[in-house]
Design a protein around this motif. Sequence first.
Motif, PDB file in Angstrom:
ATOM      1  N   THR A 106       0.851  -1.257  -0.106  1.00  0.00           N
ATOM      2  CA  THR A 106      -0.115   0.013   0.058  1.00  0.00           C
ATOM      3  C   THR A 106       0.939   1.134  -0.089  1.00  0.00           C
ATOM      4  O   THR A 106       0.634   2.180  -0.486  1.00  0.00           O
ATOM      5  CB  THR A 106      -0.976  -0.062   1.458  1.00  0.00           C
ATOM      6  OG1 THR A 106      -1.734  -1.178   1.043  1.00  0.00           O
ATOM      7  CG2 THR A 106      -2.070   1.104   1.210  1.00  0.00           C
ATOM      8  N   TYR A 107       1.939   1.289   0.773  1.00  0.00           N
ATOM      9  CA  TYR A 107       2.866   2.252   0.876  1.00  0.00           C
ATOM     10  C   TYR A 107       3.536   2.698  -0.586  1.00  0.00           C
ATOM     11  O   TYR A 107       3.480   3.794  -1.044  1.00  0.00           O
ATOM     12  CB  TYR A 107       3.941   2.006   1.899  1.00  0.00           C
ATOM     13  CG  TYR A 107       4.988   3.190   1.942  1.00  0.00           C
ATOM     14  CD1 TYR A 107       4.564   4.380   2.784  1.00  0.00           C
ATOM     15  CD2 TYR A 107       6.204   3.151   1.526  1.00  0.00           C
ATOM     16  CE1 TYR A 107       5.610   5.404   2.671  1.00  0.00           C
ATOM     17  CE2 TYR A 107       7.066   4.067   1.751  1.00  0.00           C
ATOM     18  CZ  TYR A 107       6.927   5.129   2.114  1.00  0.00           C
ATOM     19  OH  TYR A 107       7.778   6.094   2.273  1.00  0.00           O
ATOM     20  N   THR A 122       5.886  14.667   6.467  1.00  0.00           N
ATOM     21  CA  THR A 122       4.793  14.641   5.605  1.00  0.00           C
ATOM     22  C   THR A 122       3.935  13.269   5.692  1.00  0.00           C
ATOM     23  O   THR A 122       4.494  12.262   6.521  1.00  0.00           O
ATOM     24  CB  THR A 122       5.378  14.567   4.077  1.00  0.00           C
ATOM     25  OG1 THR A 122       6.154  13.316   4.008  1.00  0.00           O
ATOM     26  CG2 THR A 122       6.170  15.736   3.753  1.00  0.00           C
ATOM     27  N   VAL A 123       2.846  12.835   5.178  1.00  0.00           N
ATOM     28  CA  VAL A 123       2.249  11.909   5.216  1.00  0.00           C
ATOM     29  C   VAL A 123       2.949  10.481   4.815  1.00  0.00           C
ATOM     30  O   VAL A 123       3.147   9.587   5.377  1.00  0.00           O
ATOM     31  CB  VAL A 123       0.954  11.839   4.310  1.00  0.00           C
ATOM     32  CG1 VAL A 123       0.038  10.500   4.135  1.00  0.00           C
ATOM     33  CG2 VAL A 123       0.080  12.765   4.957  1.00  0.00           C
ATOM     34  N   LEU A 170       7.725   5.734   8.368  1.00  0.00           N
ATOM     35  CA  LEU A 170       8.324   5.416   9.833  1.00  0.00           C
ATOM     36  C   LEU A 170       7.296   4.484  10.462  1.00  0.00           C
ATOM     37  O   LEU A 170       7.565   3.334  11.482  1.00  0.00           O
ATOM     38  CB  LEU A 170       8.063   6.647  10.559  1.00  0.00           C
ATOM     39  CG  LEU A 170       9.349   7.543  10.192  1.00  0.00           C
ATOM     40  CD1 LEU A 170       9.044   8.990  10.960  1.00  0.00           C
ATOM     41  CD2 LEU A 170      10.728   6.999  10.434  1.00  0.00           C
ATOM     42  N   GLY A 171       5.999   4.457  10.025  1.00  0.00           N
ATOM     43  CA  GLY A 171       5.162   3.448  10.780  1.00  0.00           C
ATOM     44  C   GLY A 171       5.283   2.191  10.270  1.00  0.00           C
ATOM     45  O   GLY A 171       5.004   0.984  10.931  1.00  0.00           O
ATOM     46  N   GLY A 185       8.105  -3.885  14.256  1.00  0.00           N
ATOM     47  CA  GLY A 185       8.519  -4.070  15.451  1.00  0.00           C
ATOM     48  C   GLY A 185       7.414  -4.991  16.355  1.00  0.00           C
ATOM     49  O   GLY A 185       7.746  -5.701  16.970  1.00  0.00           O
ATOM     50  N   VAL A 186       6.022  -4.333  16.037  1.00  0.00           N
ATOM     51  CA  VAL A 186       5.113  -5.214  16.561  1.00  0.00           C
ATOM     52  C   VAL A 186       4.895  -6.806  16.185  1.00  0.00           C
ATOM     53  O   VAL A 186       4.511  -7.537  16.946  1.00  0.00           O
ATOM     54  CB  VAL A 186       3.790  -4.289  16.218  1.00  0.00           C
ATOM     55  CG1 VAL A 186       2.523  -5.045  16.881  1.00  0.00           C
ATOM     56  CG2 VAL A 186       3.708  -3.002  16.900  1.00  0.00           C
ATOM     57  N   ILE A 187       5.102  -6.886  15.006  1.00  0.00           N
ATOM     58  CA  ILE A 187       5.041  -8.157  14.351  1.00  0.00           C
ATOM     59  C   ILE A 187       6.139  -8.978  15.049  1.00  0.00           C
ATOM     60  O   ILE A 187       5.770 -10.083  15.300  1.00  0.00           O
ATOM     61  CB  ILE A 187       5.105  -8.091  12.921  1.00  0.00           C
ATOM     62  CG1 ILE A 187       3.750  -7.561  12.294  1.00  0.00           C
ATOM     63  CG2 ILE A 187       5.255  -9.593  12.396  1.00  0.00           C
ATOM     64  CD1 ILE A 187       3.724  -7.359  10.942  1.00  0.00           C
ATOM     65  N   ALA A 188       7.326  -8.471  15.043  1.00  0.00           N
ATOM     66  CA  ALA A 188       8.487  -9.342  15.816  1.00  0.00           C
ATOM     67  C   ALA A 188       8.124  -9.508  17.147  1.00  0.00           C
ATOM     68  O   ALA A 188       8.463 -10.857  17.441  1.00  0.00           O
ATOM     69  CB  ALA A 188       9.996  -8.549  15.646  1.00  0.00           C
ATOM     70  N   TRP A 189       7.616  -8.712  17.823  1.00  0.00           N
ATOM     71  CA  TRP A 189       7.454  -9.001  19.301  1.00  0.00           C
ATOM     72  C   TRP A 189       6.109  -9.889  19.461  1.00  0.00           C
ATOM     73  O   TRP A 189       6.276 -10.765  20.206  1.00  0.00           O
ATOM     74  CB  TRP A 189       6.872  -7.550  19.932  1.00  0.00           C
ATOM     75  CG  TRP A 189       6.074  -7.645  21.219  1.00  0.00           C
ATOM     76  CD1 TRP A 189       6.884  -8.057  22.675  1.00  0.00           C
ATOM     77  CD2 TRP A 189       4.841  -7.625  21.687  1.00  0.00           C
ATOM     78  NE1 TRP A 189       6.100  -8.113  23.484  1.00  0.00           N
ATOM     79  CE2 TRP A 189       4.845  -7.774  22.966  1.00  0.00           C
ATOM     80  CE3 TRP A 189       3.910  -7.057  21.143  1.00  0.00           C
ATOM     81  CZ2 TRP A 189       3.481  -7.678  23.756  1.00  0.00           C
ATOM     82  CZ3 TRP A 189       2.678  -6.870  21.548  1.00  0.00           C
ATOM     83  CH2 TRP A 189       2.486  -7.254  22.969  1.00  0.00           C
TER      84      TRP A 189
END
Length: 106
Positions: free
Chosen positions: A13-14, A34-35, A41-42, A48-52
């Motif tokens: 999507t990015y 900017t968006v 950065l998101g 990080g959340v997926i690895a955790w």
Amino acid sequence: MRATAGSVGGFLTYVLLSSFVPALMNQSLAGHLTVGLALGLGQFVIMGVIAWRYLVHTRTHVTPIARGLRGLARQQEAVDQVRAAEQAPAAPRGPFDPRGGDFRTW
């Protein structure tokens, strides 16, 4: 599977937004942020959340199963060693065998 689909979908999507809607990606949020930069950065936050979550899942679901299988393998190995020792024929003792026979020390 869901985590993989989510991360690949977010990255795709990015890339598609930056390729086909550059005006949206260049809109300023605050100062020089900017968006597009915020979404980029998101991506790090999402990874990080997926690895955790992967680590939590592994500790709670995979590790106990692996420990159980390891214990079963050790038990089976011990049983196999006992059976092998019981079934092994006794080796004949020669004249120089330290376990018996005619061998004598000085």
